[in-house]
Motif scaffolding. Sequence first.
Motif, PDB file in Angstrom:
ATOM      1  N   ARG A 119       0.797  -1.226   0.000  1.00 23.54           N
ATOM      2  CA  ARG A 119       0.000   0.000   0.000  1.00 23.54           C
ATOM      3  C   ARG A 119       0.831   1.277   0.000  1.00 23.54           C
ATOM      4  O   ARG A 119       0.505   2.215  -0.741  1.00 23.54           O
ATOM      5  N   PRO A 120       1.905   1.388   0.819  1.00 27.64           N
ATOM      6  CA  PRO A 120       2.694   2.628   0.796  1.00 27.64           C
ATOM      7  C   PRO A 120       3.284   2.929  -0.584  1.00 27.64           C
ATOM      8  O   PRO A 120       3.254   4.082  -1.045  1.00 27.64           O
ATOM      9  N   LEU A 121       3.824   1.898  -1.242  1.00 30.84           N
ATOM     10  CA  LEU A 121       4.387   2.100  -2.579  1.00 30.84           C
ATOM     11  C   LEU A 121       3.281   2.385  -3.585  1.00 30.84           C
ATOM     12  O   LEU A 121       3.421   3.257  -4.452  1.00 30.84           O
ATOM     13  N   ARG A 122       2.158   1.674  -3.490  1.00 27.99           N
ATOM     14  CA  ARG A 122       1.059   1.882  -4.421  1.00 27.99           C
ATOM     15  C   ARG A 122       0.539   3.315  -4.352  1.00 27.99           C
ATOM     16  O   ARG A 122       0.223   3.928  -5.377  1.00 27.99           O
ATOM     17  N   ALA A 123       0.475   3.857  -3.149  1.00 28.06           N
ATOM     18  CA  ALA A 123      -0.013   5.228  -2.986  1.00 28.06           C
ATOM     19  C   ALA A 123       0.898   6.211  -3.714  1.00 28.06           C
ATOM     20  O   ALA A 123       0.427   7.146  -4.374  1.00 28.06           O
ATOM     21  N   VAL A 124       2.213   5.982  -3.609  1.00 26.78           N
ATOM     22  CA  VAL A 124       3.165   6.874  -4.285  1.00 26.78           C
ATOM     23  C   VAL A 124       3.081   6.707  -5.793  1.00 26.78           C
ATOM     24  O   VAL A 124       3.074   7.696  -6.550  1.00 26.78           O
ATOM     25  N   LEU A 125       3.017   5.464  -6.262  1.00 26.54           N
ATOM     26  CA  LEU A 125       2.951   5.219  -7.704  1.00 26.54           C
ATOM     27  C   LEU A 125       1.688   5.820  -8.314  1.00 26.54           C
ATOM     28  O   LEU A 125       1.731   6.435  -9.395  1.00 26.54           O
ATOM     29  N   ASP A 126       0.577   5.656  -7.622  1.00 26.20           N
ATOM     30  CA  ASP A 126      -0.687   6.134  -8.177  1.00 26.20           C
ATOM     31  C   ASP A 126      -0.788   7.657  -8.192  1.00 26.20           C
ATOM     32  O   ASP A 126      -1.607   8.221  -8.914  1.00 26.20           O
ATOM     33  N   GLN A 127       0.056   8.303  -7.402  1.00 27.27           N
ATOM     34  CA  GLN A 127       0.070   9.766  -7.390  1.00 27.27           C
ATOM     35  C   GLN A 127       1.086  10.350  -8.369  1.00 27.27           C
ATOM     36  O   GLN A 127       1.141  11.560  -8.556  1.00 27.27           O
ATOM     37  N   THR A 128       1.878   9.488  -8.976  1.00 26.67           N
ATOM     38  CA  THR A 128       2.943   9.932  -9.867  1.00 26.67           C
ATOM     39  C   THR A 128       2.434  10.066 -11.298  1.00 26.67           C
ATOM     40  O   THR A 128       1.792   9.159 -11.829  1.00 26.67           O
ATOM     41  N   SER A 129       2.726  11.201 -11.911  1.00 29.81           N
ATOM     42  CA  SER A 129       2.325  11.424 -13.308  1.00 29.81           C
ATOM     43  C   SER A 129       3.143  10.540 -14.237  1.00 29.81           C
ATOM     44  O   SER A 129       4.359  10.381 -14.049  1.00 29.81           O
ATOM     45  N   ARG A 130       2.481   9.998 -15.236  1.00 27.93           N
ATOM     46  CA  ARG A 130       3.160   9.101 -16.171  1.00 27.93           C
ATOM     47  C   ARG A 130       3.587   9.872 -17.411  1.00 27.93           C
ATOM     48  O   ARG A 130       3.077   9.679 -18.518  1.00 27.93           O
ATOM     49  N   ASN A 131       4.574  10.731 -17.228  1.00 24.60           N
ATOM     50  CA  ASN A 131       5.028  11.579 -18.325  1.00 24.60           C
ATOM     51  C   ASN A 131       6.222  11.002 -19.069  1.00 24.60           C
ATOM     52  O   ASN A 131       6.676  11.579 -20.046  1.00 24.60           O
ATOM     53  N   ALA A 132       6.750   9.905 -18.573  1.00 26.11           N
ATOM     54  CA  ALA A 132       7.883   9.246 -19.227  1.00 26.11           C
ATOM     55  C   ALA A 132       7.552   7.771 -19.423  1.00 26.11           C
ATOM     56  O   ALA A 132       6.618   7.247 -18.814  1.00 26.11           O
ATOM     57  N   VAL A 133       8.312   7.113 -20.245  1.00 24.77           N
ATOM     58  CA  VAL A 133       8.093   5.679 -20.472  1.00 24.77           C
ATOM     59  C   VAL A 133       8.422   4.894 -19.214  1.00 24.77           C
ATOM     60  O   VAL A 133       7.717   3.952 -18.850  1.00 24.77           O
ATOM     61  N   THR A 134       9.476   5.305 -18.529  1.00 25.01           N
ATOM     62  CA  THR A 134       9.917   4.607 -17.318  1.00 25.01           C
ATOM     63  C   THR A 134       9.252   5.214 -16.086  1.00 25.01           C
ATOM     64  O   THR A 134       8.912   6.396 -16.055  1.00 25.01           O
ATOM     65  N   ILE A 135       9.102   4.374 -15.065  1.00 22.90           N
ATOM     66  CA  ILE A 135       8.499   4.849 -13.818  1.00 22.90           C
ATOM     67  C   ILE A 135       9.386   5.890 -13.162  1.00 22.90           C
ATOM     68  O   ILE A 135       8.903   6.940 -12.707  1.00 22.90           O
ATOM     69  N   LEU A 136      10.684   5.621 -13.108  1.00 27.25           N
ATOM     70  CA  LEU A 136      11.628   6.579 -12.545  1.00 27.25           C
ATOM     71  C   LEU A 136      12.092   7.518 -13.649  1.00 27.25           C
ATOM     72  O   LEU A 136      12.534   7.075 -14.710  1.00 27.25           O
ATOM     73  N   ALA A 137      11.974   8.798 -13.376  1.00 30.13           N
ATOM     74  CA  ALA A 137      12.321   9.790 -14.386  1.00 30.13           C
ATOM     75  C   ALA A 137      12.914  11.013 -13.714  1.00 30.13           C
ATOM     76  O   ALA A 137      12.752  11.231 -12.505  1.00 30.13           O
ATOM     77  N   THR A 138      13.609  11.821 -14.493  1.00 34.58           N
ATOM     78  CA  THR A 138      14.217  13.048 -13.974  1.00 34.58           C
ATOM     79  C   THR A 138      13.138  14.105 -13.754  1.00 34.58           C
ATOM     80  O   THR A 138      11.963  13.918 -14.100  1.00 34.58           O
ATOM     81  N   SER A 139      13.549  15.240 -13.218  1.00 37.36           N
ATOM     82  CA  SER A 139      12.607  16.337 -13.008  1.00 37.36           C
ATOM     83  C   SER A 139      12.105  16.902 -14.333  1.00 37.36           C
ATOM     84  O   SER A 139      11.096  17.601 -14.374  1.00 37.36           O
ATOM     85  N   ARG A 140      12.803  16.567 -15.423  1.00 37.43           N
ATOM     86  CA  ARG A 140      12.388  17.023 -16.767  1.00 37.43           C
ATOM     87  C   ARG A 140      11.590  15.932 -17.488  1.00 37.43           C
ATOM     88  O   ARG A 140      11.374  16.007 -18.699  1.00 37.43           O
ATOM     89  N   ASN A 141      11.196  14.897 -16.733  1.00 36.58           N
ATOM     90  CA  ASN A 141      10.366  13.816 -17.276  1.00 36.58           C
ATOM     91  C   ASN A 141      11.065  13.029 -18.381  1.00 36.58           C
ATOM     92  O   ASN A 141      10.444  12.630 -19.370  1.00 36.58           O
ATOM     93  N   THR A 142      12.355  12.834 -18.211  1.00 31.51           N
ATOM     94  CA  THR A 142      13.117  11.982 -19.120  1.00 31.51           C
ATOM     95  C   THR A 142      13.681  10.815 -18.313  1.00 31.51           C
ATOM     96  O   THR A 142      13.879  10.921 -17.106  1.00 31.51           O
ATOM     97  N   SER A 143      13.929   9.719 -18.993  1.00 33.77           N
ATOM     98  CA  SER A 143      14.484   8.556 -18.300  1.00 33.77           C
ATOM     99  C   SER A 143      15.899   8.857 -17.824  1.00 33.77           C
ATOM    100  O   SER A 143      16.644   9.604 -18.461  1.00 33.77           O
ATOM    101  N   TRP A 144      16.263   8.243 -16.706  1.00 29.19           N
ATOM    102  CA  TRP A 144      17.572   8.489 -16.107  1.00 29.19           C
ATOM    103  C   TRP A 144      18.686   7.791 -16.873  1.00 29.19           C
ATOM    104  O   TRP A 144      18.501   6.712 -17.428  1.00 29.19           O
ATOM    105  N   THR A 145      19.872   8.416 -16.879  1.00 30.14           N
ATOM    106  CA  THR A 145      21.103   7.686 -17.140  1.00 30.14           C
ATOM    107  C   THR A 145      21.609   7.230 -15.775  1.00 30.14           C
ATOM    108  O   THR A 145      21.281   7.837 -14.751  1.00 30.14           O
ATOM    109  N   GLU A 146      22.390   6.177 -15.742  1.00 30.77           N
ATOM    110  CA  GLU A 146      22.867   5.670 -14.453  1.00 30.77           C
ATOM    111  C   GLU A 146      23.754   6.697 -13.752  1.00 30.77           C
ATOM    112  O   GLU A 146      23.661   6.889 -12.536  1.00 30.77           O
ATOM    113  N   SER A 147      24.618   7.374 -14.498  1.00 27.93           N
ATOM    114  CA  SER A 147      25.500   8.363 -13.883  1.00 27.93           C
ATOM    115  C   SER A 147      24.705   9.557 -13.367  1.00 27.93           C
ATOM    116  O   SER A 147      24.992  10.101 -12.296  1.00 27.93           O
ATOM    117  N   GLY A 148      23.701   9.980 -14.118  1.00 26.87           N
ATOM    118  CA  GLY A 148      22.868  11.094 -13.687  1.00 26.87           C
ATOM    119  C   GLY A 148      22.105  10.771 -12.418  1.00 26.87           C
ATOM    120  O   GLY A 148      21.994  11.591 -11.503  1.00 26.87           O
TER     121      GLY A 148
END
Length: 304
Positions: free
Chosen positions: A190-219
């Motif tokens: 439930r704690p993770l689901r609440a966060v996921l469901d509140q997250t905008s899906r502006n990128a293909v990946t769940i984890l994204a930068t503040s600019r809504n782009t997928s992360w590079t590992e170094s970034g």
Amino acid sequence: MDAYHTAVRERRSQPEGTLQAILNAYQESQKFQDLAPRTQKDYVRHIRKIEGEYHDFPLTALSDRGARGEFLTWRDRMAKTSRRQADYTYSVLALIIAWAYDRGLVPANPCERPGKVYRSKRIDSIWTTQDEAAFLKVAPSHIGLAFMLALWTGQRQGDLLRLPWSAYDGQRIRLRQRKTGARVEIPVGRPLRAVLDQTSRNAVTILATSRNTSWTESGFRASWGKACKKAGVEDVTFHDLRGTAVTRLAVAGCSVPEIASITGHSLKQVTAILDAHYLSRDSKLGISAIQKLEAHEKGTKSPN
């Protein structure tokens, strides 16, 4: 480019019957090609060290009793600079020779079961609830999401950075681990689901930068480091969240098979983590054990 082509020609010109030929064959094998790109890159870095020292080592000499001592002495020299890297380089040499031995390409394998010169001291390297609260208090929401995703799934950083929204159906997360190829299906708490469901899906990946782009590992590593520094969290890493997830599942009363079904570890790996690295100093387990014993004793005693 001239230097590159020269290096390729020199590599190909190595005579048969030398260790270089085996190193080349391994890198051209399906076994190597099936590795994740990051793992391939790491292996090649260590293979270059092996080439620099033993490219002309005769394969017939692998049968000599002195070969094992020669390789171990070389590892010990490297360990003066970094024990961990010495073990890694030696393990790459060992796995390549083992691969060649299984295929009849070398007459012996003098590198098997060498032991290690590096011993991890990360017994206490788990995220405490205090670390968690301090981190989530100051971390940007997109970094906080990465923390929650790691803590509630126990997955590796690389797999989580690549995880697409299509892997989450609102109840479960399904993924195939890049390193092991293991497929895991994780019910979302439930704690993770609440966060996921509140997250905008502006990128293909769940984890994204503040600019809504997928992360590079170094970034991602750079941004993660900044958040840890701001929170004052030290001596724990993102990777430690994987062990922390194992620990918290165990403290909650989960069995080894249950934990393995979530994290994708083997049963042996989960047991090793619990036994050697994390739970030996978790006082909550001791409290839980005594409480269970008290309840059992109370339930089994017959009235006078």
